[in-house]
Design an enzyme around this catalytic site. Structure first.
Site, mmCIF file in Angstrom:
data_model
loop_
_atom_site.group_PDB
_atom_site.id
_atom_site.type_symbol
_atom_site.label_atom_id
_atom_site.label_comp_id
_atom_site.label_asym_id
_atom_site.label_seq_id
_atom_site.Cartn_x
_atom_site.Cartn_y
_atom_site.Cartn_z
ATOM 1 N N CYS A 136 -4.024 -3.838 4.566
ATOM 2 C CA CYS A 136 -2.938 -2.718 3.491
ATOM 3 C C CYS A 136 -2.862 -1.982 3.455
ATOM 4 O O CYS A 136 -2.338 -1.114 3.712
ATOM 5 C CB CYS A 136 -2.425 -3.862 1.786
ATOM 6 S SG CYS A 136 -3.421 -3.473 1.182
ATOM 7 N N HIS B 104 -2.527 -3.566 -4.106
ATOM 8 C CA HIS B 104 -2.076 -3.424 -2.505
ATOM 9 C C HIS B 104 -2.157 -1.760 -2.714
ATOM 10 O O HIS B 104 -1.489 -1.285 -3.707
ATOM 11 C CB HIS B 104 -0.297 -4.123 -2.913
ATOM 12 C CG HIS B 104 0.103 -4.597 -1.699
ATOM 13 N ND1 HIS B 104 -0.007 -4.611 -0.473
ATOM 14 C CD2 HIS B 104 1.783 -3.994 -1.429
ATOM 15 C CE1 HIS B 104 0.727 -4.514 0.489
ATOM 16 N NE2 HIS B 104 1.756 -4.129 0.011
ATOM 17 N N ASP C 146 7.325 -0.560 2.691
ATOM 18 C CA ASP C 146 6.078 -1.723 3.001
ATOM 19 C C ASP C 146 5.424 -2.343 4.305
ATOM 20 O O ASP C 146 6.315 -3.107 5.346
ATOM 21 C CB ASP C 146 6.082 -2.664 1.942
ATOM 22 C CG ASP C 146 4.594 -3.611 1.936
ATOM 23 O OD1 ASP C 146 3.438 -2.979 2.976
ATOM 24 O OD2 ASP C 146 4.497 -4.361 0.844
#
Lengths: 675, 329
Positions: free
Chosen positions: A427, A471, A487
């Site tokens: 991520c 994250h 995202d």
């Protein structure tokens, strides 16, 4: 006469068969107790000191077994100095938490080798108790608590074993006495734990390493930072939802905002907007929840996007920054609990000034030329920022990007490499590349790190958010809607967001094994869930019991607004009650049962003793009677003689139960006549 | 720390504080009011440890640290109960005591009676206020049992000597606290005068013997006869007993001596040189009584008004020694 030597040798053989001499057994027991204290320390001691302690204990054990002399002082002193030297060499200091604990552990092992007088026994015991406390710097879990219980019972048993002078009961009996002391100590302990006035520590500055070794997010983000957390099963925080929990995909626990990029690492941007100017236009219903945050040694607090108000922490006021980070005044070094309310949907700072937005457009010069060129190309295609954002996400979705914990290494132009050649990352790679791309497109953007998702424990209903849920995502500022969460990882690996990490990442080798534990369907998973729930209630009720909790507890008991006087009198009252409860079985419940016949006889003896004719210890009823006959006048003696005769018959004669009870009543009436 | 207190025990305050009483006849029961308890030196150190643990737990906000601190503090409280229980509710009774010669150790027998269902361990007994600090003696008393302990103390003066006050202490089970109690047993020992060293020989050839009455030598063997009560054990004719035993069963036979001198031995206070002081005279007479008894010589005994005819044997000796011990007291 001939039997004596035979008996003596038999006795000696029995002694051998029964084991070692008492002194040896006591010393070994003490060493065992010390080993129980030292065992949990191994986890955080330097390896050399664990080995040194093990060696010293082994030496002591061997000396004890062989019945050899203790090493002389001139031998021990250099060893002690050597140990101190190595402690200094490895910690660069004698002060501080870790160095201190290492020193104490070595001191205990050395003291065992220098136990000469009874006083030394207490030194060893007290050192052990103190070391038990130092272990709590590192762990205060249920297992640690159970180890503490075992160690305390062992230490008590060892301590009392040294106190015997003649007869020494078998080990089992001594252990039972040690356990009895422990069990009886539990109720007063509970009373003190709950009612002893709590003061919020610390009393003075703690050594710099007091809170070392805690995992969690850091205040910067470089490739590999978050993926290193992905394997950690540690709890970051636990959440109890008061309102229904939002769907998994909306659980973005916002933490740190990063706006400064140097080509490799993202770090915090000095915020220019004071928080009065924060504007939030919420949509939908608020979500109320309670967060129990594990200590992570940093100042930030985590809350669902977007928090409505600043959480209240006792003794540690929190504030909010212009980029919506929640920061406590002091680092979170204890587990804290706070209430929060968030709106999952809303417009954030739609009216941000152009000057402020300039901050979120900076890019380091000379990096990622390919990306910049591609951005310029994209810019030509559209003027609408939202369209551009979508086209970039489309790019991530359509090109063969993959989501992995073990990405290939990137060169100097990290974003170029990632976007156009390796196309595999975690991520943090996606968030970083996306924000760089957005800034190249002249769209204000920033990286946000925190946690995504969480797992509801069906046992107690708490949601646990683990370090593996760490994250990173992006936020872009769009005209009209303000800062908007994007995202990019969701574009590549939608599973990551909808379920959780363990199912979305292919794991190999050891990490694959690890994943099995995360699987809810396996029995191991059930076990884990139960254990988690237990740990959570342990944290909530035992470890988190502080001033505020004490107040709540007392309010629940019906004592509102207590001051120390009420507490003290409450403690005194309960303490007296507990002491009385302890006294009754210990002092009064241990009398042997006396037969009614004997009780009457004893009453007579007491009666006569009061009148100056006590029964001598060697006298039976017959001899006593004979003596009384000589000492007393005939009219006084007569009823006594009758009583004694009756007693002898009742006590020693052949009687069935019926005649016996008749005799008891007869004795009773006879006793009244004895004066 | 508390030795200061104890050294002042003779004063009325200590006597009041520790409820010291005079000798109590019969069985003594150690009720709660008679048992005192204070922390020992390790116990005080333990208190310091508790403070340190508490500060540590507070400073680092260690919840388990509080648990540990309060737990072991509570263990000390439980220890207080157990230490107290180890001594309290014990029954005490005086036992026997044998007369001794002055200078020897008097040995007092003491009975500790446990009427409870739990055993008591490591109870230390010693005398208070004795000149020489005696080493305490440790003992255990099993559940519902009687334990006899013998404590000895040196004697210095003839006459009746009451047992010194006894101190019972215990630190069992953890050694953090010391419970103690005092007991004045109703027990006294008869102390005989000290036998004189290098005393002159027995006054066999006393004034009456100058003209050489009787046969020379007191131990001419004159044959054997059946044992009669009062015969000295030293005169048993072992060889004859062994030989006769088969046919007659166990019969005792003693040797019979004819000695004229025996009739002349008279241990008399008034015949001792006037230059000697009373104690010295008593001391010499004591030696003579022992010696005569050892040699099996019958002797007459005069001490002031007190006179005994010629006799021999333990009973006779005891009466003589008792008279010597209590002379003019």
């Amino acid at each position: 006469m001939m039997h004596l030597p035979v008996l003596a040798s038999l006795g000696a053989r029995l002694q051998l068969a029964r084991g070692m001499s008492r002194d040896k057994a006591d010393t070994l027991l003490l060493m065992l107790a010390c080993a129980l204290v030292l065992l949990p320390q191994v986890a955080h001691l330097p390896v050399w000191s664990s080995l040194a302690v093990f060696g010293l204990m082994l030496w002591r054990g061997w000396l004890t077994f062989r019945g050899k002399r203790m090493p002389p002082r001139w031998l021990l002193l250099p060893i002690a100095l050597l140990c101190m030297g190595v402690v200094y060499a490895s910690h660069k200091t004698f002060f501080g938490r870790d160095a201190g604990v290492t020193m104490l552990v070595l001191l205990l092992a050395l003291k065992l080798l220098e136990m000469r007088a009874k006083r030394d026994l207490f030194v060893v015991l007290f050192l052990s108790f103190f070391l038990m406390l130092t272990n709590f710097f590192y762990s205060q879990g249920i297992v640690t608590a159970l180890m503490m219980v075992a160690a305390i019972i062992a230490l008590l048993t060892a301590q009392l074993s040294f106190q015997y002078t003649g007869v020494v009961p078998p080990f089992k009996k001594r252990l039972r006495l040690g356990a009895l002391i422990f069990v009886l100590a539990v109720p007063p302990m509970l009373m003190l734990f709950l009612l002893f006035p709590r003061i919020q520590g610390p009393l003075w500055g703690l050594p710099g390493d007091a809170h070392a070794g805690r995992s969690g997010l850091s205040d910067s983000m470089a490739p590999g930072n978050i993926s290193s957390l992905a394997l950690s099963d540690d709890i970051a925080f636990r959440v109890k939802f008061i309102d229904p929990a939002p769907p998994q995909a909306a659980l973005y626990w916002r933490g740190i905002v990063l706006g400064n990029y140097d080509g490799r690492t993202w770090s915090a941007l000095q915020p220019r907007v004071p928080h009065e100017q924060l504007t939030l236009i919420p949509h939908g219903a608020p979500v109320r929840y309670q967060v129990t945050l594990e200590p992570h040694g940093r100042r930030w607090l985590f809350a669902l996007e977007v928090p409505q108000a600043i959480p209240q922490l006792t003794g540690n006021p929190a504030g909010i920054t212009g980029d919506l980070q929640l920061l406590a005044a002091q680092a979170i070094n204890q587990r804290v609990r706070y209430d929060a309310t968030s709106y999952v949907e809303g417009k954030l700072q739609a009216n941000e000034s152009a000057l402020t937005l300039q901050d979120w457009l900076q890019l380091p010069p000379g990096f990622n030329p390919q990306t910049l060129a591609w951005a310029a190309q994209l810019r030509h295609q559209s003027d609408d920022d939202a369209v551009l954002v979508n086209s970039v996400l489309q790019f991530f979705r359509k090109q063969p990007f993959s989501y992995t914990l073990e990405p290939p290494l990137l060169g100097t132009h990290a974003v170029d490499d990632f976007l156009f050649s390796t196309r595999a990352g975690f991520c943090e790679h996606y968030a970083s590349a996306f924000v760089v791309l957005m800034r190249a497109l002249d769209i204000p953007a920033r990286v946000v790190t925190g946690y995504q998702g969480g797992e509801i424990n069906p046992v107690d209903g708490f949601m646990s958010v683990r370090q593996s849920d760490a994250h990173a995502w992006a936020e872009v500022w769009l005209k009209g809607s303000g800062w908007t969460r994007i995202d990019p990882t969701a574009a590549v690996a939608p599973n990551r967001i909808e379920m959780n990490l363990s199912r979305s990442v292919q794991r190999h080798g050891l990490s694959g094994l690890f994943a099995a534990g995360m699987d809810k369907t396996a029995w191991l998973g059930t076990l884990r869930i139960n254990w988690d729930a237990m740990t959570n209630s342990w944290n909530q009720w035992v470890l988190n019991y502080n001033m505020a909790q004490q107040k709540n507890f007392l309010a629940w008991l019906g004592f509102d607004d207590v001051d120390w006087r009420t507490l003290a009198s409450l403690m005194l009252g309960i303490g007296v009650l507990l002491t009385a409860l302890m006294t009754v079985p210990l002092l009064w419940g241990q009398r042997p049962k006396i037969e009614p016949v004997d009780a009457l006889y004893l009453a007579l003896c007491q009666n006569m003793a009061r009148r100056g004719h006590p029964r001598a210890i060697h006298e039976g009823p017959h001899a006593y009677g004979a003596r009384l006959a000589a000492e007393l006048a005939a009219d006084r003696y007569l009823p006594i003689a009758r009583f004694l005769a009756l007693y002898e018959q009742a006590r020693y004669g052949k009687n069935d139960a019926k005649s016996r009870s008749a005799m008891v009543s007869e004795l009773k009436s006879q006793l009244t006549q004895c004066r | 720390m508390f030795s200061v207190f104890q050294s002042r025990l003779r004063r009325p305050f200590g006597k009041w504080l520790f409820r010291l009483r005079d000798a109590e006849p019969g069985e003594v029961f150690l009720n709660q009011r008679r048992v005192f308890i204070v922390p020992t030196r390790p116990g005080l150190a333990f208190g310091l440890l508790l403070v340190l643990l508490f500060i540590g737990a507070l400073n680092y906000n260690l919840s388990l640290g509080f648990v540990l601190t309060f737990l072991i503090a509570a263990c000390a409280v439980v220890d207080m109960h157990l230490t107290f229980r180890n001594l309290a509710h014990l029954h005490l009774a005086a036992g026997r005591v044998q007369p001794v010669f002055s200078g020897e150790d008097a040995r007092f027998e003491l009975n500790l009676i446990n009427r409870r269902k739990y055993a008591r361990y490591a109870i230390w007994l010693d005398f208070m206020h004795t000149m020489q600090p005696a080493t305490p003696q440790a003992t255990d008393v099993a559940a519902c049992a009687i334990q006899t302990v013998t404590l000895s103390t040196p004697t210095q003066q003839r006459g009746w000597m009451p047992a010194p006050r006894i101190r019972l202490q215990t630190r069992f089970p953890l050694g953090l606290l010391r419970a103690w109690s005092y007991w004045q047993p109703d027990l006294k020992v008869l102390v005989y005068p000290q036998p004189e060293d290098n005393a002159p020989p027995l006054p066999l050839a006393g004034e009456a013997k100058v003209d050489g009455l009787g046969n020379a030598g007191d131990d001419d063997f004159a044959g054997i006869r059946a044992y009669q009560a009062g015969d000295s054990i030293k005169r048993l004719a072992w060889r004859q007993i062994a030989r006769l035993n088969d046919s007659l069963g166990s019969t005792l036979i003693s040797k019979h001596f004819e000695g004229g001198a025996a009739s002349l031995l008279h241990i008399d206070y008034s015949r001792l040189p006037r230059a000697l002081d009373t104690e010295r005279k008593l001391s010499r007479m004591t030696r003579w009584v022992i010696e005569a008894e050892m040699r099996g010589l019958p002797y007459a005994f005069s001490l002031g008004e007190f006179t005994l005819d010629q006799a021999c044997g333990p009973a006779h000796q005891a009466v003589c020694l008792r008279a010597l011990a209590l002379f003019e007291i």
